[in-house]
Design a protein around this motif. Sequence first.
Motif, PDB file in Angstrom:
ATOM      1  N   SER A 298      68.363  59.589 124.980  1.00  0.00           N
ATOM      2  CA  SER A 298      69.170  58.627 125.120  1.00  0.00           C
ATOM      3  C   SER A 298      70.440  58.546 124.526  1.00  0.00           C
ATOM      4  CB  SER A 298      68.417  57.227 125.158  1.00  0.00           C
ATOM      5  OG  SER A 298      69.182  55.975 125.492  1.00  0.00           O
ATOM      6  N   HIS A 299      71.440  58.252 125.477  1.00  0.00           N
ATOM      7  CA  HIS A 299      72.679  58.160 124.834  1.00  0.00           C
ATOM      8  C   HIS A 299      73.180  56.509 124.747  1.00  0.00           C
ATOM      9  CE1 HIS A 299      74.858  62.359 125.792  1.00  0.00           C
ATOM     10  NE2 HIS A 299      73.907  62.407 124.997  1.00  0.00           N
ATOM     11  N   LYS A 300      72.486  55.896 125.234  1.00  0.00           N
ATOM     12  CA  LYS A 300      72.805  54.250 125.197  1.00  0.00           C
ATOM     13  C   LYS A 300      71.822  53.711 124.314  1.00  0.00           C
ATOM     14  CE  LYS A 300      73.983  54.272 130.043  1.00  0.00           C
ATOM     15  NZ  LYS A 300      73.724  53.815 131.798  1.00  0.00           N
ATOM     16  N   LEU A 301      70.377  54.077 124.129  1.00  0.00           N
ATOM     17  CA  LEU A 301      69.889  53.223 123.262  1.00  0.00           C
ATOM     18  C   LEU A 301      69.360  54.047 121.932  1.00  0.00           C
ATOM     19  CD1 LEU A 301      67.633  51.828 126.306  1.00  0.00           C
ATOM     20  CD2 LEU A 301      69.288  50.321 125.006  1.00  0.00           C
ATOM     21  N   LYS A 302      68.847  53.342 121.044  1.00  0.00           N
ATOM     22  CA  LYS A 302      68.747  53.926 119.669  1.00  0.00           C
ATOM     23  C   LYS A 302      66.946  54.200 119.542  1.00  0.00           C
ATOM     24  CE  LYS A 302      72.907  52.649 117.342  1.00  0.00           C
ATOM     25  NZ  LYS A 302      73.238  51.923 116.065  1.00  0.00           N
ATOM     26  N   SER A 303      66.386  53.567 120.137  1.00  0.00           N
ATOM     27  CA  SER A 303      64.925  53.661 120.050  1.00  0.00           C
ATOM     28  C   SER A 303      64.200  53.432 121.358  1.00  0.00           C
ATOM     29  CB  SER A 303      64.248  52.754 118.974  1.00  0.00           C
ATOM     30  OG  SER A 303      64.229  51.444 119.204  1.00  0.00           O
ATOM     31  N   LEU A 304      62.797  53.673 121.494  1.00  0.00           N
ATOM     32  CA  LEU A 304      61.897  53.353 122.379  1.00  0.00           C
ATOM     33  C   LEU A 304      61.589  51.945 122.769  1.00  0.00           C
ATOM     34  CD1 LEU A 304      59.562  56.359 122.412  1.00  0.00           C
ATOM     35  CD2 LEU A 304      61.720  56.072 123.734  1.00  0.00           C
ATOM     36  N   THR A 305      61.858  51.036 121.568  1.00  0.00           N
ATOM     37  CA  THR A 305      61.597  49.786 121.557  1.00  0.00           C
ATOM     38  C   THR A 305      62.618  49.115 122.224  1.00  0.00           C
ATOM     39  OG1 THR A 305      62.443  49.558 119.403  1.00  0.00           O
ATOM     40  CG2 THR A 305      60.038  49.736 119.491  1.00  0.00           C
ATOM     41  N   ASP A 306      63.776  49.752 122.349  1.00  0.00           N
ATOM     42  CA  ASP A 306      65.049  48.814 122.938  1.00  0.00           C
ATOM     43  C   ASP A 306      64.827  48.961 124.544  1.00  0.00           C
ATOM     44  OD1 ASP A 306      65.997  48.483 120.578  1.00  0.00           O
ATOM     45  OD2 ASP A 306      67.341  50.232 120.755  1.00  0.00           O
ATOM     46  N   VAL A 307      63.982  49.467 124.915  1.00  0.00           N
ATOM     47  CA  VAL A 307      63.835  49.518 126.416  1.00  0.00           C
ATOM     48  C   VAL A 307      63.840  48.045 127.241  1.00  0.00           C
ATOM     49  CG1 VAL A 307      61.094  49.510 126.651  1.00  0.00           C
ATOM     50  CG2 VAL A 307      62.330  50.555 128.370  1.00  0.00           C
ATOM     51  N   LYS A 308      64.424  48.061 127.983  1.00  0.00           N
ATOM     52  CA  LYS A 308      64.521  46.581 128.962  1.00  0.00           C
ATOM     53  C   LYS A 308      63.924  46.875 130.314  1.00  0.00           C
ATOM     54  CE  LYS A 308      69.054  45.778 126.723  1.00  0.00           C
ATOM     55  NZ  LYS A 308      69.064  46.635 125.627  1.00  0.00           N
ATOM     56  N   ASP A 309      63.893  45.677 130.933  1.00  0.00           N
ATOM     57  CA  ASP A 309      63.121  45.440 132.386  1.00  0.00           C
ATOM     58  C   ASP A 309      64.047  46.309 133.249  1.00  0.00           C
ATOM     59  OD1 ASP A 309      60.811  44.544 131.350  1.00  0.00           O
ATOM     60  OD2 ASP A 309      61.141  42.713 131.968  1.00  0.00           O
TER      61      ASP A 309
END
Length: 268
Positions: free
Chosen positions: A115-126
């Motif tokens: 990802s270039h936008k998020l730092k972890s998998l836990t940051d996933v958004k709906d």
Amino acid sequence: MTLLRGICALLLASVVTASAHAADPDKKEIRFGATAGPYADQIRYGIKPVLEKEGYKVTIVEFTDYVQPNLALADGALDANAFQHEVYLKKFSDDHKLQLTQLIKMPTAPIGIYSHKLKSLTDVKDGATVSLPNDVTNQARAIVLLQQIGWVTLKPGVDPVKSSEHDIATNPHRIKLLPLDAAQLPRSLDDVDYAFINGNFALAAGLKLTDALLLEKIPPYYLNLVAVRTGDLQKPYVKDISAAYRSPEFRHVVDERFQGFSKPDYLR
């Protein structure tokens, strides 16, 4: 008339000799296809020098897709290729009615989530957008990872190795899947939240395996391999290719240049 027959006989003999030479199993020129990036580099730095010591001339032909290398091999434009795993080889060969066979497994870069936008998998958004390979076998690998991290579940009875986006039962984050050609996945990083990228294309695009938020643990059937035409399997040059992959020289190159790659048993 006798002289004419003699000349014709000599010409025929020369044609037969040339044909026999063209089909000579001891040929000393090998055209080796591979996807651009680490698999071409494995041949360039680890295999080509070993084969050249055996008297071969090795030409590396680089591809940017997963279709042309097998077609070129089947047509005789290549003598071997290195880019795919056994699941893909079997399906592609069956679909196109090609007589291609696995020769030997090789070190393989795992598919990963980047990802270039998020730092972890836990940051996933709906509603997050996730790109993944559009070919059947590599898409299944991505979906297996999606299930492992809890982003989707598969319908009961579905074989994960053959799964597709149509086999997803639950998708709690309402993730939008965007299937793309595998070579295009690195370019999608600026437009999606997460991307599943095959290791070879990630490295070719300047990404590091350590940049991935998650790397798959590659099962044996997803290790990439060297493929040859089935009818050539017992030819000396094919056996020499196999021996080159098992050589101490190749092992040294793998240890120096391809750290983090999953290795077949003969290199462990």
